[in-house]
Motif scaffolding. Structure first.
Motif, short mmCIF file in Angstrom:
data_model
loop_
_atom_site.label_atom_id
_atom_site.label_comp_id
_atom_site.label_asym_id
_atom_site.label_seq_id
_atom_site.Cartn_x
_atom_site.Cartn_y
_atom_site.Cartn_z
N PHE A 1 -2.11 5.14 -5.89
CA PHE A 1 -1.80 3.76 -6.24
C PHE A 1 -1.54 2.94 -4.97
N ILE A 2 -2.31 1.89 -4.79
CA ILE A 2 -2.11 0.97 -3.66
C ILE A 2 -1.44 -0.29 -4.19
N ASN A 3 -0.30 -0.64 -3.63
CA ASN A 3 0.45 -1.80 -4.11
C ASN A 3 0.18 -3.01 -3.22
N ALA A 4 -0.53 -3.99 -3.76
CA ALA A 4 -0.80 -5.24 -3.05
C ALA A 4 -0.15 -6.42 -3.76
N THR B 1 1.40 7.18 -3.54
CA THR B 1 1.56 5.73 -3.54
C THR B 1 1.59 5.23 -2.09
N ILE B 2 1.15 4.01 -1.90
CA ILE B 2 1.15 3.43 -0.55
C ILE B 2 1.09 1.92 -0.68
N THR B 3 1.70 1.21 0.24
CA THR B 3 1.59 -0.25 0.23
C THR B 3 0.27 -0.65 0.90
N ALA B 4 -0.22 -1.83 0.51
CA ALA B 4 -1.55 -2.24 0.96
C ALA B 4 -1.62 -2.40 2.48
N GLN B 5 -0.56 -2.94 3.10
CA GLN B 5 -0.62 -3.12 4.56
C GLN B 5 -0.72 -1.76 5.28
N ASN B 6 -0.08 -0.73 4.71
CA ASN B 6 -0.15 0.58 5.34
C ASN B 6 -1.55 1.19 5.22
N LYS C 1 -8.61 8.72 -9.46
CA LYS C 1 -8.99 7.38 -9.02
C LYS C 1 -8.00 6.81 -8.01
N VAL C 2 -8.52 5.86 -7.24
CA VAL C 2 -7.65 5.03 -6.39
C VAL C 2 -7.47 3.70 -7.11
N HIS C 3 -6.23 3.34 -7.40
CA HIS C 3 -5.94 2.11 -8.13
C HIS C 3 -5.40 1.05 -7.16
N LEU C 4 -6.08 -0.09 -7.09
CA LEU C 4 -5.63 -1.21 -6.26
C LEU C 4 -4.98 -2.24 -7.17
N CYS C 5 -3.67 -2.40 -7.04
CA CYS C 5 -2.90 -3.28 -7.92
C CYS C 5 -2.58 -4.59 -7.20
N LYS C 6 -3.03 -5.72 -7.77
CA LYS C 6 -2.89 -7.03 -7.14
C LYS C 6 -2.12 -7.98 -8.04
N HIS D 1 3.23 -0.30 -12.30
CA HIS D 1 1.78 -0.08 -12.25
C HIS D 1 1.44 1.32 -12.78
N ILE D 2 2.19 2.32 -12.31
CA ILE D 2 1.93 3.69 -12.77
C ILE D 2 2.15 3.80 -14.27
N ASN D 3 3.23 3.19 -14.73
CA ASN D 3 3.57 3.26 -16.15
C ASN D 3 2.49 2.65 -17.02
N ARG D 4 1.87 1.58 -16.57
CA ARG D 4 0.86 0.90 -17.39
C ARG D 4 -0.52 1.56 -17.24
N ILE D 5 -0.83 2.07 -16.07
CA ILE D 5 -2.20 2.55 -15.82
C ILE D 5 -2.35 4.05 -16.10
#
Length: 477
Positions: A179-182, A266-271, A217-222, A251-255
């Motif tokens: 999960f990528i958090n943007a 999990t990772i933040t988008a800037q990282n 999958k890789v999930h990009l959450c915006k 995001h994890i709970n919904r997806i």
């Protein structure tokens, strides 16, 4: 029984749409529960470069649960990228120097744990450790082991975290998804659409590397409405609604909810950008972007800064902060760790928030109508004027701890499919089985920051959940 009831209770709080014709599957989630804290101190969208730091610091205490084995001594000269310390539990996991210079001091804390490694930068030195380089396409030809070994060796692996427990990812784990958090729903959380500009190739390269780490999958959450395009090898999702719609747990709970014995990265988008730059250039990334915000920051300094990773922020903060008694937070006003005025750029985090320490006392304050008090509850006269404007908030709780009563207030603002009051009681009772049944493994202490804010009993919910997760990790699932 309890979890099933809770899931039924939450169904009316979610709206989801999907566009099946798009190349990358796009899902839109609208979160109805939550609360936006209106606080003064919004940063402008200007990005200013800030350099010329001489003192750099690495904080091993940022990495929870890490067993540190030092590889340098005070007075030793290091290149940029030399190993400073490694993880005793996994010697492949190393942590490298952000600059070339001399190790000025290694400050020890309790039980001789190194809490700070200070390095005096040598501005003339160009000594730099380099690594193998890749293109965004050649990364896709590597095996999972090759990608993991490269990220471990370059020292950027700790940017990836793992649920449950939100600690540095286990490279031997088999995550079912990444999960990528943007998103940026927290007060003045750094806007990734600004950070991304000019680094799209590095971001795509980082996604390609993360895609090799999972068979899922890789999930990009915006955030809905953000100017972030879709990327290959990532399934895009947009989230709208009040905070905490931007939290990774939501995001994890919904997806793809976490089940017992499941693991997700999990990772933040800037990282992701920092990982991509390391792969493309063969060097450790030098800079990242942080937002400086909050009511205790002078208005002209409320903006974004491109800062050197690990570099001192002392000169910037000394000019930007107004007031003699100010609390600085690495994170937002709801969730973060307190830092000192002479702090250096942390390994994690993309926001520095400042607000005044408010130690004022009010005799019989509960009898006042609350004309100028901010509250999530409609118990003050101020609530009749709405929350459309921003408030100059401080650190005063305006009350003290009371016995906890099940009121349902926390669940009113909690979008996760859990019953917060009962979960807190299970954690206080050290009942790990009950905590797991109530869904604590899906959560992180930051998910309860809003619960602490709205709680009339002034309960430290985040601290209770943190201790509960530590007990479960110690005992095993």
């Amino acid at each position: 029984m309890a979890i099933g009831f809770c899931a039924f209770q939450q169904q009316g709080a979610i709206f989801r749409t999907r566009n099946p014709r798009s190349e990358n599957s796009v899902a839109n989630f609208k979160i109805k529960k939550g609360f936006d804290v209106k606080v003064v101190g919004k940063p402008s969208t200007n990005v200013e470069e800030y350099a010329s730091q001489q003192l750099f610091t690495v904080y091993p205490s940022e990495f929870e649960g890490l067993k540190v084995r030092l590889k340098v001594k005070a007075g030793e000269t290091v290149k940029r990228g030399d190993v400073l310390f490694e993880n005793k539990k996994n010697e492949k996991m190393v942590f490298r120097s952000p600059c070339a210079g001399t190790v000025k001091a290694i400050n020890l804390g309790a039980r001789r744990f190194p809490v700070e490694i200070q390095i005096e930068k040598d501005a003339q030195s160009q000594d730099n450790v380099t690594f193998e380089t890749y293109t965004r396409d050649s990364v896709g030809q590597l095996s999972r082991e090759q990608v993991a070994d490269h990220l471990l060796n370059t020292g950027v692996w700790p940017l990836i975290k793992q649920r449950p427990f939100n600690k540095i990812a286990d490279p031997d784990a088999a995550p079912k998804a990444v999960f990528i958090n943007a998103c940026n729903s927290a007060p003045y959380q750094a806007d990734f659409s600004l950070i991304l500009k000019g680094d799209e190739e590095a971001f795509q390269t980082g996604i390609n590397a993360l895609a090799k780490l999972t068979e899922g999958k890789v999930h990009l959450c915006k955030s809905a409405g953000s100017d972030i395009p879709d990327f290959k090898n990532a399934e895009s999702h947009t989230f709208s609604g009040k905070h905490p719609s931007g939290n990774t747990s939501v995001h994890i709970n919904r997806i793809s909810p976490i089940l017992p014995h499941d693991t997700v990265y999990t990772i933040t988008a800037q990282n992701v950008i920092l990982i991509g730059k390391t792969l493309l250039t063969g060097e450790l990334p030098k800079t990242k972007i942080i937002a400086l915000a909050g009511p205790a920051v002078k208005e002209e300094f409320r903006k974004y800064y491109k800062v050197e990773i690990g570099g001192s922020l002392e000169s910037l903060l000394s000019k930007a902060i107004q007031g003699d008694d100010v609390r600085l937070i690495n994170g937002n006003v709801l969730w973060g760790s307190q830092i000192k005025a002479d702090a250096c750029v942390p390994y994690y985090g993309s926001e520095i928030f400042a607000l005044e320490e408010d130690r004022s006392r009010h005799l019989l304050g509960w009898t006042t109508p609350g004309l100028f008090q901010y509250s999530a509850h409609r118990v003050n006269i101020s609530s009749f004027f709405g929350f459309s404007h921003d408030w100059k908030l401080g650190t005063n709780l305006h009350g003290s701890h009371r016995a906890m009563v099940v009121t349902g207030w926390m669940d009113k603002f909690q979008p996760l499919n859990i019953m917060t009051d009962f979960l807190i009681r299970a954690a206080l009772a050290h009942d790990t089985d009950e905590m797991i049944q109530l869904g604590i493994l899906e959560t992180d202490p930051e998910d309860f920051a809003l619960a602490s804010f709205v709680d009339p009993h002034k309960t430290d919910v985040c601290g209770i959940i943190k201790r509960g997760l530590e007990e479960i990790e110690e005992e095993g699932i």
